[in-house]
Design a protein around this motif. Sequence first.
Motif, PDB file in Angstrom:
ATOM      1  N   ALA A   6       0.849  -1.200   0.000  1.00  0.00           N
ATOM      2  CA  ALA A   6       0.000   0.000   0.000  1.00  0.00           C
ATOM      3  C   ALA A   6       0.878   1.242   0.000  1.00  0.00           C
ATOM      4  CB  ALA A   6      -0.928  -0.005   1.208  1.00  0.00           C
ATOM      5  N   SER A   7       0.500   2.245  -0.792  1.00  0.00           N
ATOM      6  CA  SER A   7       1.329   3.450  -0.923  1.00  0.00           C
ATOM      7  C   SER A   7       0.452   4.683  -1.026  1.00  0.00           C
ATOM      8  CB  SER A   7       2.236   3.340  -2.159  1.00  0.00           C
ATOM      9  OG  SER A   7       2.943   4.544  -2.368  1.00  0.00           O
ATOM     10  N   ALA A   8       0.419   5.465   0.043  1.00  0.00           N
ATOM     11  CA  ALA A   8      -0.312   6.727   0.004  1.00  0.00           C
ATOM     12  C   ALA A   8       0.369   7.719  -0.932  1.00  0.00           C
ATOM     13  CB  ALA A   8      -0.416   7.310   1.417  1.00  0.00           C
ATOM     14  N   THR A   9       1.695   7.695  -0.969  1.00  0.00           N
ATOM     15  CA  THR A   9       2.432   8.606  -1.852  1.00  0.00           C
ATOM     16  C   THR A   9       2.123   8.315  -3.314  1.00  0.00           C
ATOM     17  OG1 THR A   9       4.227   8.712  -0.240  1.00  0.00           O
ATOM     18  CG2 THR A   9       4.718   9.478  -2.456  1.00  0.00           C
ATOM     19  N   GLY A  10       2.138   7.042  -3.707  1.00  0.00           N
ATOM     20  CA  GLY A  10       1.809   6.681  -5.077  1.00  0.00           C
ATOM     21  C   GLY A  10       0.386   7.066  -5.441  1.00  0.00           C
ATOM     22  N   THR A  11      -0.552   6.853  -4.517  1.00  0.00           N
ATOM     23  CA  THR A  11      -1.940   7.253  -4.769  1.00  0.00           C
ATOM     24  C   THR A  11      -2.043   8.750  -4.993  1.00  0.00           C
ATOM     25  OG1 THR A  11      -2.718   5.413  -3.384  1.00  0.00           O
ATOM     26  CG2 THR A  11      -4.279   7.190  -3.833  1.00  0.00           C
ATOM     27  N   LEU A  12      -1.351   9.520  -4.182  1.00  0.00           N
ATOM     28  CA  LEU A  12      -1.377  10.974  -4.330  1.00  0.00           C
ATOM     29  C   LEU A  12      -0.793  11.404  -5.676  1.00  0.00           C
ATOM     30  CD1 LEU A  12      -1.795  13.836  -3.158  1.00  0.00           C
ATOM     31  CD2 LEU A  12       0.488  13.634  -2.140  1.00  0.00           C
ATOM     32  N   LEU A  13       0.344  10.814  -6.068  1.00  0.00           N
ATOM     33  CA  LEU A  13       0.979  11.187  -7.330  1.00  0.00           C
ATOM     34  C   LEU A  13       0.096  10.861  -8.527  1.00  0.00           C
ATOM     35  CD1 LEU A  13       4.658  10.062  -6.632  1.00  0.00           C
ATOM     36  CD2 LEU A  13       3.769  12.386  -6.668  1.00  0.00           C
ATOM     37  N   PHE A  14      -0.490   9.653  -8.543  1.00  0.00           N
ATOM     38  CA  PHE A  14      -1.358   9.288  -9.661  1.00  0.00           C
ATOM     39  C   PHE A  14      -2.648  10.106  -9.652  1.00  0.00           C
ATOM     40  CE2 PHE A  14       1.120   5.242  -9.823  1.00  0.00           C
ATOM     41  CZ  PHE A  14       1.491   5.327 -11.155  1.00  0.00           C
ATOM     42  N   ARG A  15      -3.159  10.419  -8.478  1.00  0.00           N
ATOM     43  CA  ARG A  15      -4.360  11.267  -8.421  1.00  0.00           C
ATOM     44  C   ARG A  15      -4.087  12.629  -9.036  1.00  0.00           C
ATOM     45  NH1 ARG A  15      -5.938  15.369  -4.944  1.00  0.00           N
ATOM     46  NH2 ARG A  15      -8.202  15.725  -4.852  1.00  0.00           N
ATOM     47  N   GLN A  16      -2.948  13.218  -8.690  1.00  0.00           N
ATOM     48  CA  GLN A  16      -2.626  14.534  -9.250  1.00  0.00           C
ATOM     49  C   GLN A  16      -2.481  14.471 -10.763  1.00  0.00           C
ATOM     50  OE1 GLN A  16      -3.596  15.868  -6.186  1.00  0.00           O
ATOM     51  NE2 GLN A  16      -2.493  17.524  -7.204  1.00  0.00           N
ATOM     52  N   PHE A  17      -1.911  13.386 -11.268  1.00  0.00           N
ATOM     53  CA  PHE A  17      -1.771  13.253 -12.720  1.00  0.00           C
ATOM     54  C   PHE A  17      -3.120  13.018 -13.391  1.00  0.00           C
ATOM     55  CE2 PHE A  17      -1.318  10.193 -16.276  1.00  0.00           C
ATOM     56  CZ  PHE A  17      -0.863  11.092 -17.226  1.00  0.00           C
ATOM     57  N   PHE A  18      -3.941  12.135 -12.826  1.00  0.00           N
ATOM     58  CA  PHE A  18      -5.246  11.843 -13.425  1.00  0.00           C
ATOM     59  C   PHE A  18      -6.135  13.082 -13.454  1.00  0.00           C
ATOM     60  CE2 PHE A  18      -5.001   7.089 -12.129  1.00  0.00           C
ATOM     61  CZ  PHE A  18      -4.142   6.866 -13.186  1.00  0.00           C
ATOM     62  N   MET A  19      -5.943  13.987 -12.502  1.00  0.00           N
ATOM     63  CA  MET A  19      -6.756  15.197 -12.480  1.00  0.00           C
ATOM     64  C   MET A  19      -6.407  16.144 -13.621  1.00  0.00           C
ATOM     65  SD  MET A  19      -7.022  16.002  -8.384  1.00  0.00           S
ATOM     66  CE  MET A  19      -8.009  17.483  -8.631  1.00  0.00           C
ATOM     67  N   THR A  20      -5.251  15.938 -14.269  1.00  0.00           N
ATOM     68  CA  THR A  20      -4.883  16.766 -15.422  1.00  0.00           C
ATOM     69  C   THR A  20      -5.473  16.234 -16.728  1.00  0.00           C
ATOM     70  OG1 THR A  20      -2.820  15.548 -15.868  1.00  0.00           O
ATOM     71  CG2 THR A  20      -2.712  17.363 -14.279  1.00  0.00           C
ATOM     72  N   ILE A  21      -6.069  15.050 -16.695  1.00  0.00           N
ATOM     73  CA  ILE A  21      -6.686  14.490 -17.897  1.00  0.00           C
ATOM     74  C   ILE A  21      -7.924  15.326 -18.244  1.00  0.00           C
ATOM     75  CG2 ILE A  21      -7.744  12.461 -18.936  1.00  0.00           C
ATOM     76  CD1 ILE A  21      -4.804  12.089 -18.310  1.00  0.00           C
ATOM     77  N   PRO A  22      -8.007  15.890 -19.444  1.00  0.00           N
ATOM     78  CA  PRO A  22      -9.165  16.738 -19.785  1.00  0.00           C
ATOM     79  C   PRO A  22     -10.462  15.944 -19.829  1.00  0.00           C
ATOM     80  CG  PRO A  22      -7.777  16.358 -21.711  1.00  0.00           C
ATOM     81  CD  PRO A  22      -7.036  15.801 -20.538  1.00  0.00           C
ATOM     82  N   ASN A  23     -11.542  16.591 -19.439  1.00  0.00           N
ATOM     83  CA  ASN A  23     -12.854  15.942 -19.465  1.00  0.00           C
ATOM     84  C   ASN A  23     -13.260  15.554 -20.879  1.00  0.00           C
ATOM     85  OD1 ASN A  23     -13.183  16.189 -16.684  1.00  0.00           O
ATOM     86  ND2 ASN A  23     -14.043  18.256 -16.868  1.00  0.00           N
ATOM     87  N   GLU A  24     -12.776  16.329 -21.867  1.00  0.00           N
ATOM     88  CA  GLU A  24     -13.121  16.015 -23.244  1.00  0.00           C
ATOM     89  C   GLU A  24     -12.631  14.620 -23.648  1.00  0.00           C
ATOM     90  OE1 GLU A  24     -13.155  20.293 -22.598  1.00  0.00           O
ATOM     91  OE2 GLU A  24     -11.666  18.721 -22.244  1.00  0.00           O
ATOM     92  N   LEU A  25     -11.485  14.217 -23.105  1.00  0.00           N
ATOM     93  CA  LEU A  25     -10.954  12.890 -23.419  1.00  0.00           C
ATOM     94  C   LEU A  25     -11.860  11.796 -22.868  1.00  0.00           C
ATOM     95  CD1 LEU A  25      -8.536  11.529 -24.788  1.00  0.00           C
ATOM     96  CD2 LEU A  25      -7.367  11.543 -22.577  1.00  0.00           C
ATOM     97  N   MET A  26     -12.376  12.003 -21.665  1.00  0.00           N
ATOM     98  CA  MET A  26     -13.297  11.028 -21.085  1.00  0.00           C
ATOM     99  C   MET A  26     -14.600  10.970 -21.875  1.00  0.00           C
ATOM    100  SD  MET A  26     -12.844  11.513 -16.984  1.00  0.00           S
ATOM    101  CE  MET A  26     -13.212  13.276 -17.012  1.00  0.00           C
ATOM    102  N   GLU A  27     -15.090  12.139 -22.263  1.00  0.00           N
ATOM    103  CA  GLU A  27     -16.328  12.169 -23.029  1.00  0.00           C
ATOM    104  C   GLU A  27     -16.157  11.492 -24.390  1.00  0.00           C
ATOM    105  OE1 GLU A  27     -19.193  13.063 -21.964  1.00  0.00           O
ATOM    106  OE2 GLU A  27     -18.405  13.688 -20.010  1.00  0.00           O
ATOM    107  N   ALA A  28     -15.024  11.734 -25.043  1.00  0.00           N
ATOM    108  CA  ALA A  28     -14.763  11.096 -26.337  1.00  0.00           C
ATOM    109  C   ALA A  28     -14.687   9.576 -26.184  1.00  0.00           C
ATOM    110  CB  ALA A  28     -13.472  11.643 -26.929  1.00  0.00           C
ATOM    111  N   ALA A  29     -14.046   9.112 -25.115  1.00  0.00           N
ATOM    112  CA  ALA A  29     -13.956   7.669 -24.883  1.00  0.00           C
ATOM    113  C   ALA A  29     -15.336   7.083 -24.617  1.00  0.00           C
ATOM    114  CB  ALA A  29     -13.030   7.394 -23.702  1.00  0.00           C
ATOM    115  N   ARG A  30     -16.162   7.810 -23.880  1.00  0.00           N
ATOM    116  CA  ARG A  30     -17.509   7.326 -23.606  1.00  0.00           C
ATOM    117  C   ARG A  30     -18.349   7.268 -24.883  1.00  0.00           C
ATOM    118  NH1 ARG A  30     -18.616  10.749 -20.013  1.00  0.00           N
ATOM    119  NH2 ARG A  30     -17.898   9.520 -18.220  1.00  0.00           N
TER     120      ARG A  30
END
Length: 287
Positions: free
Chosen positions: A160-184
């Motif tokens: 378990a890694s709180a640091t890794g979760t924090l790092l990936f969360r910060q990166f995933f938050m930079t993913i534009p919503n348009e990319l998610m909508e296009a994938a959907r």
Amino acid sequence: MAEHEMIGTSRQSRIMAHFLLVIGVIVVAFPIWYVFVASTHPLQQILRPPLPLLPGAEGPSNYARALGGGIGQIGRVGVDRLLLNTAVVAFGIAIGKILISMASAYAIVFFRFPLRMVCFWMIFITLMLPVEVRILPTYKVMVDLRLIDTYAGLILPLVASATGTLLFRQFFMTIPNELMEAARVDGAGPWRFFKDILLPLSATNIAALFVILFIYGWTQYLWPLLVTNSNSMNTIVIALRKMISFADADTPWDLVMVTCVLAILPPILVVVLMQRWFVKGLVETEK
């Protein structure tokens, strides 16, 4: 005139920078070279200083004895077995931390469920807990589950890694919503979106985190010391500590030096082979 002075100053700066860099490399590399040289000399030569600065002729026999299980202080377990144990632990911890961190960050960022942020902050708060607070309860759980002297006992409490979760969360938050909508719109479900879009975009982050976590797992000392009783399940760091006695005459320094050399090679290889990805993952800002 000013231009010539500027060129001269620039050349002097480069010379000084390279000089300082060479000095730094020598300071860092000399102890490693000294250990390697010591691993190629007989025990009597090591105990009788000064040690030569060039390799000796006993290197092949010293390495063969260490890899063949000629170290009595650790129950005649070979360094090859220690390297296998340590590699399993390091890879298991690194891969496990990355998988769990990515999965938890993915759920927190892209799914809406009750108490979502409470779950994130509960994960984050674990960073503030000292290792000593968690280690005794964790050891009790390992004893109850009969995981002492097992790879699962060495790996699972550290994945378990709180640091890794924090790092990936910060990166995933930079993913534009348009990319998610296009994938959907294209019919991509949560798993496909994760596998085909997020995973490739996270490659440099994964590489940088893997290098850090692999070295973290390779150099673990306290937890393997507690959870292993058998010499055959020791990691290489624990074995090194067992090999060194308070009396120099009782310590096989030639084999200790061989074990030190073999212990530092895998982390160096991982850093060298993944250096480009590691640096890119640390400095890249635009995804």
